[in-house]
Design a protein around this motif. Structure first.
Motif, PDB file in Angstrom:
ATOM      1  N   ASP A  74       0.829  -1.220   0.000  1.00  0.00           N
ATOM      2  CA  ASP A  74       0.000   0.000   0.000  1.00  0.00           C
ATOM      3  C   ASP A  74       0.856   1.259   0.000  1.00  0.00           C
ATOM      4  N   ARG A 146      -5.044   7.164  -6.580  1.00  0.00           N
ATOM      5  CA  ARG A 146      -5.928   6.481  -7.532  1.00  0.00           C
ATOM      6  C   ARG A 146      -6.546   7.463  -8.524  1.00  0.00           C
ATOM      7  N   ASP A 211      -2.391  -0.707  -5.766  1.00  0.00           N
ATOM      8  CA  ASP A 211      -1.783  -2.039  -5.724  1.00  0.00           C
ATOM      9  C   ASP A 211      -2.877  -3.098  -5.906  1.00  0.00           C
ATOM     10  N   SER A 213      -4.490  -5.941  -4.729  1.00  0.00           N
ATOM     11  CA  SER A 213      -4.714  -6.855  -3.615  1.00  0.00           C
ATOM     12  C   SER A 213      -5.957  -7.708  -3.853  1.00  0.00           C
TER      13      SER A 213
HETATM   14 MG   LIG Z   1      -4.177  -1.106  -1.665  1.00  0.00          MG
END
Ligand SMILES: [Mg+2]
Length: 327
Positions: A74, A146, A211, A213
């Motif tokens: 993260d 983001r 990321d 996940s």
């Molecule tokens: Mg993340």
């Protein structure tokens, strides 16, 4: 800090001497740290037995290692540099102190390789084993978020996709012993490598990042929402390793589905201005790393679309991965 004195001493011995940024470390009521010179980053991620891990597949050391790695991922996604971690363990009554020591050995190994100090911890009684880590970091100059993808950008991922799902399916379907010959997918599942150096390179060159996940499809929707854009992803360009395809063949599943929907790859998904691709390639080759362009950023009203192997375009569905459901 809420541990017996003898255990604290053992954990201090495992963790060794902290870096100069730690003024008061593990063993006091709270830690005292030198503040960062840039901006402070904070993140928290927890792993719960039966939801995120199964101790018949992973050792306590691997659990400690992975719990930190998912938090490091993260920080990587923000383009930051990790600094210090606080660890909260939930343990069933019968779990011995040696389990805590093993978890800390795994934590320490991963912390040391990324310059992180473990500065505090807590152990509490619980019905299932859990590990929650608060990770602090810092960022100098630019950072990633983001939001920021714009129409005409390319979308790319680091490394390979679907390998963690391949490892997990292998454990479940073939059993741990049969997996000795499948080191690559086992490593991808148990000991993911957070893309910190790549994240810092991307902070200078990318327009947005997240990321992976919860699977590529899910993360595409997160980026689309935050950046108010759509995506067109070409299924043929998804980076899938030979080891992942081999496991898919062995267990009779679809490696492309793992790449799109399988969780826990901990690669970075990012967007960038195509004019900067040569610079990105240069930065990645200096890191001995690589990325794959998987598609392009489209207007929001086009939503998230997939170009299939047959060349058709269809909406991508994020099956995702429900954190509240047991896998
Ligand atoms: Mg993340």
């Amino acid at each position: 800090m809420n541990l017996e004195f003898a255990l604290i001493e053992k954990l201090q011995a495992i963790l060794g001497k902290p870096s100069p940024r730690v003024i008061v470390g593990i063993g006091d009521d709270a830690a005292i740290l030198q503040p960062p010179t840039g901006k402070l980053i904070a993140t928290l991620d927890a792993m719960v037995e039966g939801v995120h891990f199964d101790l018949s597949f992973c050792t306590p050391q691997e659990l400690g290692h992975k719990a930190l790695a998912v938090n490091l991922s993260d920080i990587a996604a923000m383009g930051g540099e990790p600094t210090a971690a606080l660890v909260s363990l939930g343990l069933r009554k019968e779990i011995p102190d040696s389990f805590v020591e093993e978890v800390y050995r795994g934590l320490h190994a991963e912390a040391r390789s990324h310059g992180v100090d473990i500065v505090g911890g807590n152990v509490t009684g619980a019905r299932e084993i859990s590990i929650a880590i608060t990770l602090l970091g810092q960022v100098q100059g630019k950072w990633l978020s983001r939001a920021g993808a714009t129409v005409g950008n390319k979308v790319a991922v680091t490394g390979f996709l679907g390998a963690s799902a391949a490892g997990l399916k292998g454990f479940k379907r073939l059993g741990k012993d049969a997996l000795a010959a499948h080191h690559e997918v086992v490593q991808a599942h148990l000991l993911p490598q957070p893309r910190l150096a790549e994240g810092r390179a991307l902070a200078e060159t990318a327009t947005s990042a997240i990321d992976i996940s919860d699977g590529l499809a899910n993360e595409l929707f997160h980026l689309a929402e935050a950046s108010k854009v759509g995506f067109l992803v070409d299924v043929k360009s998804l980076p899938i390793s030979a080891a992942t395809r081999k496991m898919a063949g062995l267990v009779g599943e679809d490696a492309v589905e793992w790449a799109l929907q399988g969780g826990e790859d901990y690669e970075l998904l990012f967007t960038f201005d195509p004019a900067r691709q040569p610079e990105l390639e240069k930065r990645f080759s200096a890191l001995k790393s690589s990325f794959s362009v998987i598609g392009e950023v489209r207007p929001a009203n086009e939503r998230v679309m997939l170009k299939t192997a047959e060349g058709k375009t269809k909406p991508l569905v994020a099956k995702g991965w429900d954190h509240r459901a047991k896998r």
